[in-house]
Each structure stands twice: as C-alpha cells, then as structure tokens.
Design an enzyme around this catalytic site. Structure first.
Site, mmCIF file in Angstrom:
data_model
loop_
_atom_site.group_PDB
_atom_site.id
_atom_site.type_symbol
_atom_site.label_atom_id
_atom_site.label_comp_id
_atom_site.label_asym_id
_atom_site.label_seq_id
_atom_site.Cartn_x
_atom_site.Cartn_y
_atom_site.Cartn_z
ATOM 1 N N CYS A 154 -23.311 -14.174 -18.281
ATOM 2 C CA CYS A 154 -21.668 -14.006 -18.495
ATOM 3 C C CYS A 154 -20.857 -15.146 -18.048
ATOM 4 O O CYS A 154 -19.774 -15.318 -18.400
ATOM 5 C CB CYS A 154 -21.323 -12.708 -17.566
ATOM 6 S SG CYS A 154 -21.852 -11.181 -18.106
ATOM 7 N N HIS A 186 -14.263 -13.527 -15.586
ATOM 8 C CA HIS A 186 -14.990 -12.711 -16.598
ATOM 9 C C HIS A 186 -14.583 -11.311 -16.196
ATOM 10 O O HIS A 186 -14.555 -10.624 -15.291
ATOM 11 C CB HIS A 186 -16.282 -13.000 -16.002
ATOM 12 C CG HIS A 186 -17.407 -12.047 -16.541
ATOM 13 N ND1 HIS A 186 -17.418 -11.839 -17.915
ATOM 14 C CD2 HIS A 186 -18.335 -11.396 -15.940
ATOM 15 C CE1 HIS A 186 -18.281 -10.986 -18.137
ATOM 16 N NE2 HIS A 186 -18.949 -10.607 -17.008
ATOM 17 N N ASN A 236 -17.126 -5.219 -20.884
ATOM 18 C CA ASN A 236 -17.596 -6.455 -20.639
ATOM 19 C C ASN A 236 -18.081 -7.035 -21.840
ATOM 20 O O ASN A 236 -19.489 -6.423 -22.167
ATOM 21 C CB ASN A 236 -18.789 -6.012 -19.532
ATOM 22 C CG ASN A 236 -19.483 -7.382 -19.002
ATOM 23 O OD1 ASN A 236 -19.353 -8.603 -19.638
ATOM 24 N ND2 ASN A 236 -20.205 -7.459 -17.699
#
Length: 338
Positions: free
Chosen positions: A112, A254, A284
């Site tokens: 990520c 993030h 996500n």
C-alpha cells in the site's frame, strides 16, 4: 533554483461494478452499520471477470497523460502487488498500450506504500537528470485474492488505479515535490501476506493449501503499526523540510481505514477537516489509494494551487513512506468507469 520533480497531471479509474456493504453482508456475519463504524467504508468497486491490473493501469495512465497535456514520458513506473502475472512485469505492457513502446518501464512492489515509493523513484530520476517526465501508476486488484468469508479482508479492499505525471521543474514551482521519508521493517512481514505463488511456497513442493491463495492480515496489529509509522514518517519529513502541522493544508493518507486516518492526524495535530477521505467510496485500493484520493479531491476543487499537501502511506512488508508537495494548477477529470 535547484532541479525538482513537479506534479503535472493526474488520472484515475475504478471498475464499473459497485459492491456495497449490504452485498458483503450476505456472505459474512456483519452489516452495513458495523462496516461503516469500524472502517468508514460504504462501498467498493470490483473488477469483472477477465480484467487485469494492467487494464486499470492503462486507463489511469492515459488520463494522467491527458491531464498533463503530453503523450509520452521517459519512464513508466507501476506500483502494484497484483501484477498481471509474476513474470514478465506489467509496466512494459502498459507503456506499449499507451503508445510508448521502447520506453523503459518496471514494476515496483511496496504494497500500500507503493505509490509513494514510486514518486520517490520518479523524483530521483528527474533530479538526477535521467528523465524529463515520468509516469507513476499505482494499481491493484485485490478482489480476486480475498477469502469471501474472511471479515478481516473481504469488507475492506476494492480495485482501482491512479496515476501521476511528474516533470522536471524547479523547487519554487507549485507542484514541486519538496521531500520524502521512506522506511521498512521485514521483521513484521507476516502481518499482511499472500503466501501462494512465491519462491518460498513453491520450493517446499508441498500441496497448496486453499487459504494460501488469499490475502491474510492481522488487523489489530496492522492498525497500531500503521498509526505509528505513518505519523512518525510524516513528522520526520516535516522536520526535515521545516514544516509544522500549521503548514499542512491537506493531509492525504493511505485510504485503509478512516479511524487510522483520523488517529494519525490527531497525533500530528492536523485538524480532521483537513484530512482527505475517499475510502468511503472505494475502500482500500492499496497502491492506488493515494492517487485516487488526490484525483477525487482535485476534481471536486478542494485542492488549490500553492496549498501544501502531505502524503503518507503504510503497507505490508512492512513498508511506509511520506511525501510533501505544493499543489499545482492542473486540470483533473473525475474518477469514472471506462
């Protein structure tokens, strides 16, 4: 004024299929209220059968090139943990599909945190004089790697791609990337892992367990590490470039969990109303999350030229990183399906 990398364009896309929390709740013991409360997510986008990461990356990359007003770059970097296949890399295919056959391209794997790592690599190439323009893409398809019965992962992840064009410029320009901070910790690599397909699993020559095909994540421990690493990295970066929390106009972390975003902002003394939140719409999206959030905020007019923007990300590896820039005067289209 010293040579610097400057943000020149943004582009993004998400698949057409929308999966809301009610659909997730039909296969997992949960409900819409629980998912929203724990994560802040209301829906996510999943790809149709036959769609690969390179397909999303190509669309996002083309939109970023259009935003920058260019049709070619000197380097293509694709940050992804879900490439089209283990070998060859997906970036050369994306470059060719964008009409740039012969341009160097490579995949970068930092989970990520991949997009921030990609910005760092691109900026280094530009500052060193090796490139004049670089296309950085973050793209991931995790919907095909989720155990539909695993509440720790199935409610969280969505598919998507986001891209940025960086060009050579000077440090005093709006859009200039003014600093980075990166880090990793391999001792905690098992907190988020996809066991199947790698050399460790295959060299054992043992029957493949079904669960090894799916992403496994220890959510509570990830939460703690994410807050500590993102806040620590952000603070280290701000110290190195002389920013204080009052200097940050927008904080773009993030997009994993809204509670993580707000907790990191609280630790850094950045008001929550200055936190860009986009995960409610897409979940996500791993390496795509920051460019998707930036594209959405820019298209809505929330980001103004000259404003100071702080980016930070955390992912498996463990890996983390932060970047700081002033916002440029660029035109950005909204995030829509192809």
């Amino acid at each position: 004024m010293s040579r610097s990398a400057v943000l020149a364009g943004l582009g993004a896309m998400v698949p057409e299929r929308v999966v809301d929390n009610d659909e997730i709740a039909r296969t997992i013991d949960t409900d819409d209220a629980w998912i929203r409360t724990r994560t802040g997510i209301s829906r996510r986008h999943w790809v149709a059968p036959g769609t690969a990461t390179g397909d999303l990356a190509t669309v996002a990359g083309r939109r970023a090139l259009e935003s920058a007003g260019v049709d070619s770059v000197d380097l293509v970097i694709l940050a992804t943990s879900t490439p089209n296949q283990p070998m060859p890399a997906t970036a050369p295919e994306v470059a060719t599909r964008l009409g740039m056959a012969g341009v160097p391209g490579y995949d970068l794997s930092a989970a990520c945190a991949g997009f921030v790592y990609g910005l760092h690599a691109a900026a280094g190439s530009i500052v060193a004089g090796l490139s004049e323009r670089v296309l950085v893409i973050g793209a991931d398809i995790w919907s095909t790697r989720l155990d539909p019965a695993d509440r720790a992962t199935a409610i969280i992840f969505g598919d998507g791609a986001g891209a940025a064009v960086l060009r050579a410029g000077t440090a005093d320009e709006p859009g200039a990337l003014v600093g980075f901070d990166l880090g990793s910790d391999g001792a905690n690599r098992d907190l988020a892992v996809l066991p199947a397909g790698g050399s460790r699993q295959r060299s054992r020559r043992e029957p493949l367990r079904e669960e090894d095909n799916y992403l496994a994540m220890r959510g509570k421990e990830i939460f703690t590490h994410a807050v500590d690493r993102m806040a620590g990295s952000s603070e280290a970066l701000m110290d190195s470039i002389g920013w204080s929390s009052e200097d940050v106009d927008w904080f773009v972390g993030h997009q994993a969990n809204v509670r993580i975003l707000h907790t990191v902002a609280d630790v850094m003394n950045v008001p929550r109303e200055q936190v860009v939140v986009h995960l409610d719409k897409v979940g996500n999206t791993s390496a795509a999350s920051i460019p998707l959030a930036l594209t959405d905020a820019a298209a809505e007019g929330r980001l103004a030229p000259g404003q100071r923007v702080l980016l930070t990300a955390f992912g498996g590896g463990l890996s983390w990183g932060s970047a700081a820039l002033s916002w440029p005067d660029i035109k950005v289209a909204g995030i829509e399906s192809p």
